[in-house]
Design an enzyme around this catalytic site. Structure first.
Site, PDB file in Angstrom:
ATOM      1  N   THR A  69      -3.322   2.922   5.991  1.00  0.00           N
ATOM      2  CA  THR A  69      -4.733   2.836   6.227  1.00  0.00           C
ATOM      3  C   THR A  69      -4.673   1.653   7.651  1.00  0.00           C
ATOM      4  OG1 THR A  69      -5.116   1.130   4.721  1.00  0.00           O
ATOM      5  CG2 THR A  69      -5.844   3.121   4.047  1.00  0.00           C
TER       6      THR A  69
ATOM      7  N   ASN B 245      -2.070  -5.908  10.238  1.00  0.00           N
ATOM      8  CA  ASN B 245      -3.345  -5.786  11.110  1.00  0.00           C
ATOM      9  C   ASN B 245      -3.584  -6.867  12.027  1.00  0.00           C
ATOM     10  OD1 ASN B 245      -6.094  -6.887  10.480  1.00  0.00           O
ATOM     11  ND2 ASN B 245      -5.171  -6.510   8.617  1.00  0.00           N
TER      12      ASN B 245
ATOM     13  N   GLU C 182       0.932  -1.296  -0.005  1.00  0.00           N
ATOM     14  CA  GLU C 182      -0.011  -0.172  -0.150  1.00  0.00           C
ATOM     15  C   GLU C 182       0.687   1.219  -0.126  1.00  0.00           C
ATOM     16  OE1 GLU C 182      -2.999   0.556   2.932  1.00  0.00           O
ATOM     17  OE2 GLU C 182      -2.725   2.497   3.014  1.00  0.00           O
TER      18      GLU C 182
END
Ligand code: SF4
Length: 297
Positions: free
Chosen positions: A167, A235, A130
């Site tokens: 993010t 995450n 990302e």
């Protein structure tokens, strides 16, 4: 013994959309190329591989012509679209809408930062797909800062700073970084009336940050917590730490084969949960295995 699967764990909508898109094309054409692992979960990657999904990297892309290539939820820099065009490749764009929006914002901000002699900083992991994509929208000029304090040396504190986050970063760490940058700017300009400014944008995805508080509550409700995730998921690591900090009896597994019988001794309730890249079928498989193991005790 009760085994509860957390209903809010599992694929976020960005990953779900990428997998759904891949499956639609696989059903239609039998084979599809995907740039990078479609999700940070080997078991899901292998399931889709069996259906015909072929994972390639950017080097492979250079030698690929006249076929279809899926872009996963993490998104890609503009150079990838250009390379695909040159090789007559059809791009199936499953970039997450949240990431696309961020790429757009970063591209506009970079332009403004240049006009104001400023610099754009991204809180993220250098080399993460990302982040590579986001940097691409700044012509690779953005400065990437991670958790290493030395990264701050890359910033010129005499110039204005615009701060964004990958993010999937940790909200609290982002807050601390922003505070640190603000302090360093103030120190650098001590005594000067016109210190350059700092703009901070909260671009951490709600699909990750909202899960933290929820999982904290979930972890506290169980004697034992089994967190299911691929080892490469950022995450996954972040959410696992949240569970463990609220329930020390929390274990990380990638699949049912990593479960250990002795974890279940004296346990009356087990919570099974996972990352935004963990498929529900995998958590169900783990939950079934826990019941089987407990039965054998
Ligand atoms: S975590 Fe958020 S930004 Fe990332 S793919 Fe999922 S929905 Fe999109």
């Amino acid at each position: 013994m009760k085994v509860n699967i957390d209903k809010k764990s599992g694929f976020c909508f960005g990953v779900l959309n990428a997998i759904k898109t891949a499956e639609e094309f696989l059903d239609k054409y039998g084979t599809l190329f995907c740039l990078g692992d479609i999700v940070h979960n080997n078991k899901e990657v292998n399931r889709l591989k069996e259906k015909g999904l072929i994972t390639i990297d950017h080097n492979d892309l250079k030698d690929l012509y006249n076929t279809r290539v899926l872009i996963r939820a993490h998104g890609e820099p503009p150079q990838t679209y250009q390379a695909a065009k040159e090789n007559n490749l059809e791009i199936i764009d499953a970039s997450c809408p949240v990431v696309l929006k961020l790429q757009n914002r970063i591209s506009v901000s970079q332009q403004k930062a240049l006009e104001a002699n400023g610099q754009l900083v991204i809180f993220g992991k250098e080399g993460h797909a990302e982040v590579v994509g986001l940097k691409g929208y700044t012509a690779d000029k953005a400065i990437v800062v991670g958790n290493n304090p030395d990264d701050l040396k890359k910033i010129d504190f005499s110039r204005p700073i615009t701060l964004y986050s990958q993010t999937t970063q940790n909200k609290e760490e982002y807050r601390l970084l922003a505070a640190k940058i603000k302090q360093m700017l103030a120190e650098h300009h001590c005594g000067k009336s016109e210190a350059p400014g700092l703009k901070v944008y909260n671009t951490i995805c709600g699909q990750v940050s909202n899960r933290g508080p929820h999982l904290a509550g979930f972890a506290k409700q169980h004697d034992l917590v089994i967190f299911v995730s691929g080892k490469k998921s950022s995450n996954g690591k972040y959410l696992f730490e949240i569970c463990r900090s609220h329930n020390p009896n929390t274990y990380f597994v990638s699949g049912k084969e990593e479960l250990q019988k002795d974890w279940l001794t004296g346990v009356y309730s087990t919570g099974v949960c996972g990352a935004t890249s963990t498929p529900m079928w995998l958590m169900e498989e783990v939950a079934e295995e826990i019941k089987t193991l407990k039965h054998g005790l």
